[in-house]
Design an enzyme around this catalytic site. Structure first.
Site, short mmCIF file in Angstrom:
data_model
loop_
_atom_site.label_atom_id
_atom_site.label_comp_id
_atom_site.label_asym_id
_atom_site.label_seq_id
_atom_site.Cartn_x
_atom_site.Cartn_y
_atom_site.Cartn_z
CD GLU A 1 -2.28 1.74 2.86
OE1 GLU A 1 -2.70 0.67 3.28
OE2 GLU A 1 -2.26 2.73 3.40
CB THR B 1 -5.20 2.96 5.21
OG1 THR B 1 -4.82 1.48 5.11
CG2 THR B 1 -5.47 3.78 3.94
#
Ligand code: F3S
Length: 287
Positions: A129, A166
């Site tokens: 990510e 996140t």
């Protein structure tokens, strides 16, 4: 049973998060329609889920060079723009399951890059990510979890963006962002801090912390490679004795000896089945 019975309690909001549910649903549908499909990297960091996917002929490739079919799935972790471009050049049909929360971080990075900002991501540089978000920052940035590394940067650019992976712990990101602001505010700086932490993770961490504070043993169910599962372990450890288990088979009965309140929580890519198995095993050991 090892001693007196213990009270058993689950943290609220367990099971797959919205982004993982969405990614698994999409890949299952595409794999069933086409008799199989390839994904670039593991769809989610959970070996049991990936085994279930393998039964549907979902094949994981780690490099685009290894793709054999005409369709490629982008995992919930997302990828950078250079990879998407290469997929286009190879003529691949893209099935994009990037989680909308990850997309939000990617868009923030792209906007910062377009405005001439240097981006610092509070995250693990080896996580897919984070590599993807860095790509959207136009490779004009860096990622680290180490505040000391941030402090050591000489000549921090005047235009600075600060984002988070996140799944990081919100309080740690706030501390990191504060340090970045303090360090930058020595000349005419402009600093943009964007809260890119996922809502699901925020709620899951809060309910886990609340339960851990009332428990003397916490079991965190999830993949050992899963970043958000490992963060739950880190959150629980100062509060209670804590173990990470991938399946019910990992439970060691002696952990339960003398315990009064046993809490369980799970990462965002942990299936309901795995949670139910652990729950059942803990109830068996309690009788
Ligand atoms: Fe997305 Fe948050 Fe899940 S970023 S994949 S909803 S943990």
């Amino acid at each position: 049973m090892l001693g007196m019975p213990y009270e058993l309690e689950k943290a609220s909001g367990l099971g797959f998060c919205f982004g993982v549910k969405r990614a698994i649903g999409t890949v299952e549908r595409v794999a069933q329609e086409r008799g199989g499909v390839e994904t670039l990297g593991a769809l989610v960091h959970n070996p049991q889920v990936m085994e279930r996917m393998a039964a549907l002929n979902v094949r994981v490739v780690s490099r685009l060079e290894d793709v054999k079919g005409k369709t490629i799935v982008i995992s919930s972790h997302g990828v950078g723009p250079a990879i998407i471009e290469r997929m286009g050049v190879m003529g691949l049909e893209i099935v994009d399951t990037t989680c909308p929360f990850v997309k939000r971080a990617q868009v923030a990075a792209r906007r910062l890059s377009e405005s001439g900002f240097y981006t610092i991501i509070y995250g693990d540089v080896n996580h897919p990510e984070v590599r993807g978000i860095l790509g959207w920052a136009g490779d004009n940035g860096l990622a680290t979890l180490d505040i000391e590394k941030l402090k050591a940067i000489v000549d921090l650019p005047r235009h600075l963006g600060v984002l988070s992976q996140t799944t990081q712990i919100p309080a740690h990101f706030i501390e990191f962002a504060k340090t970045a602001v303090e360090k930058a505010m020595v000349k005419d700086a402009e600093v943009r801090v964007v809260d890119t932490i996922c809502h699901d993770i925020r709620d899951r961490q809060a309910s886990t912390l609340e339960l851990a504070a009332r428990s003397d043993l916490m079991l965190v169910i999830g993949g050992r490679q899963s970043a958000n599962t490992r963060h739950l372990v880190g959150l629980c450890q100062p509060q209670a004795e804590t173990f990470l288990v991938e399946t019910a088979a990992d439970i060691v009965p002696i952990w339960l000896a003398g315990k009064k309140h046993v809490g369980i929580t799970a990462g965002a890519s942990t299936s309901d089945d795995a949670i139910a198995d652990v729950w059942q095993r803990l109830n068996q050991l309690n009788t």
